[in-house]
Design a protein around this motif. Sequence first.
Motif, short mmCIF file in Angstrom:
data_model
loop_
_atom_site.label_atom_id
_atom_site.label_comp_id
_atom_site.label_asym_id
_atom_site.label_seq_id
_atom_site.Cartn_x
_atom_site.Cartn_y
_atom_site.Cartn_z
N LEU A 154 -4.55 -2.15 16.13
CA LEU A 154 -4.18 -4.06 16.38
C LEU A 154 -5.66 -4.38 16.52
CD1 LEU A 154 -0.76 -4.11 17.34
CD2 LEU A 154 -1.28 -4.83 14.81
N SER B 201 -8.77 -3.74 13.95
CA SER B 201 -8.57 -3.54 12.36
C SER B 201 -9.01 -4.81 11.92
CB SER B 201 -7.24 -3.36 11.56
OG SER B 201 -6.39 -4.72 12.18
N PRO B 202 -9.45 -5.59 12.39
CA PRO B 202 -9.88 -7.53 12.20
C PRO B 202 -11.12 -6.69 11.32
CG PRO B 202 -8.40 -7.40 14.15
CD PRO B 202 -8.57 -6.04 14.00
N ARG C 138 -11.10 -5.31 8.23
CA ARG C 138 -11.48 -6.22 7.56
C ARG C 138 -11.99 -7.13 6.95
NH1 ARG C 138 -9.60 -11.89 7.18
NH2 ARG C 138 -8.66 -11.94 4.94
N ASP D 83 -3.31 2.72 12.08
CA ASP D 83 -2.04 1.88 12.08
C ASP D 83 -1.88 1.18 10.84
OD1 ASP D 83 -3.11 -0.31 13.03
OD2 ASP D 83 -2.36 -0.91 14.53
N SER D 84 -0.81 0.33 10.72
CA SER D 84 -0.39 -0.39 9.97
C SER D 84 -1.61 -1.41 9.12
CB SER D 84 1.23 -1.00 9.73
OG SER D 84 1.89 0.02 9.96
N SER D 85 -1.40 -2.00 10.78
CA SER D 85 -3.00 -2.88 10.99
C SER D 85 -3.99 -2.42 9.73
CB SER D 85 -3.66 -4.07 11.60
OG SER D 85 -4.12 -3.11 12.73
N ILE E 77 -3.96 -0.11 7.53
CA ILE E 77 -3.89 -0.11 6.95
C ILE E 77 -3.87 -0.97 5.20
CG2 ILE E 77 -2.10 0.75 4.57
CD1 ILE E 77 -3.08 3.61 6.50
N ALA E 78 -3.09 -2.33 6.25
CA ALA E 78 -3.17 -3.69 4.88
C ALA E 78 -4.65 -3.81 5.09
CB ALA E 78 -2.65 -4.42 6.41
N SER E 79 -5.25 -3.70 5.66
CA SER E 79 -6.79 -4.02 5.83
C SER E 79 -7.47 -3.69 4.95
CB SER E 79 -7.99 -3.96 7.11
OG SER E 79 -7.01 -4.58 8.27
N VAL F 197 -5.97 -2.37 2.17
CA VAL F 197 -4.46 -3.01 1.02
C VAL F 197 -4.92 -4.25 -0.01
CG1 VAL F 197 -2.86 -4.30 0.19
CG2 VAL F 197 -2.33 -2.24 1.28
N GLU F 198 -5.86 -5.35 1.72
CA GLU F 198 -6.51 -6.50 0.88
C GLU F 198 -7.42 -6.36 0.14
OE1 GLU F 198 -6.61 -9.29 4.30
OE2 GLU F 198 -7.33 -10.30 2.70
N VAL G 262 0.70 8.47 7.28
CA VAL G 262 1.22 7.04 7.31
C VAL G 262 1.20 6.57 5.52
CG1 VAL G 262 0.41 5.26 7.76
CG2 VAL G 262 0.05 7.01 9.37
N ALA H 123 4.83 4.43 2.76
CA ALA H 123 4.74 3.07 2.56
C ALA H 123 4.72 3.90 0.98
CB ALA H 123 4.32 1.97 2.70
N LEU I 266 2.08 5.10 -0.59
CA LEU I 266 0.62 4.26 -0.89
C LEU I 266 -0.50 5.03 -1.03
CD1 LEU I 266 -0.14 1.46 1.67
CD2 LEU I 266 0.18 0.91 -0.59
#
Lengths: 274, 113
Positions: free
Chosen positions: B21, B24-25, B28, B52-54, B56-58, B60-61, B85, B89, B91
Amino acid sequence: MNTAEQHSLRDPVIEVDGLVACYGSRKILDDVSFDVRSGEIMVIMGGSGSGKSTLLRHMLALNRAVSGSIRVFGLEMGGVSSRELHQLRQRMGVSFQNGALFNSLNVEDNVIFPLREHTVLDDNTMRIMARMKLEVVNMAGFEKLMPAQLSGGMAKRTALARAIVMDPKLLFFDEPSAGLDPVVSADLDELILRLRDAMDVSIVVVTHELDSAFRIADRILVLDKGKVLIIGTVDEVKNSDNERVQNLLNRRSEDVIVDPDEYMQRLTDELIGL
Amino acid sequence: MYPVEENGGYSVVHLTGEVDLNCSPEARKVILECLRRNTPLLIDLSAVTHIDSSGIASLVEGYQVSRTLKLDFGLVGVSERAMSVLRLARLDQVFPIFASIEERLKPDPSQDV
């Protein structure tokens, strides 16, 4: 070395020592002691009124102990500040029995809610995180539904997605299988096991569902009338020669032995003029 | 700040340590900046100890932006922990994943004439 033995070598994430809890003058938990190790699934069982929900509330710092101590991630819950509790809760996820979803928010916004409360992540990141967790719990495609439109199983899975959206290291489930049919219940158990393995999360499950407990537990703690009856692996609990444990496993009701003085006290406590 | 190098026509972003968390920004930001330069992108996760998920979200984006821009994208050096991880999901079935940068950059025999 079996799974329970492997976990016994790990650090404890929860340490409960001599916990006593009361509602008014009534003792609900009496000298309860146990620990939960990192990566372990600990199932807390017991009949109605055994004290398992009260124990859960104490581990979540929703109730204060009369005596004894609870340490979560090494932090004494009795003396925890509101700031420490806030930080602690970022590492914990809770899936309540009734789901506790916000009725005015759709599924996706319910799952995002903890992220908005606890982080300053970009909105895109939060939405992707929420949708990933909805994929994990097989709720993809239902993001825009409102809680009133969900079945019981869907509401529980949504609540679970919300509980894991912050990647907690400690996860609590209150009666995950209650009200679900056996197939949905077994799916949920499978999901709990997958979560533990993939996220290396420690999990505490409060349940009275035997089949579910035997499927997922590394260890089982059985509460009876506020006291710990037994803590052990699934096999140890199944093979216990304790009559009360076997009564619980075989769902036999016990004869209630009445203490006349206590009974009268309960019936007449705090009445005026008696 | 995560290091970025140019290699074989790709931008290679080297993520390191814990991508959580807090970090990850930044991950990204670096990923999206690379894609704004219109170069194909590889994300090297070999020095990542935890994602972590944040994080992984980066990824994905970044992958979605690269698809929109029709730019090649891949993950390399994915540890077993990170893979679990991704698998959770599903992924692992979505991202192009390569064992190493070299494996991705080596010529594809099927493209030989």
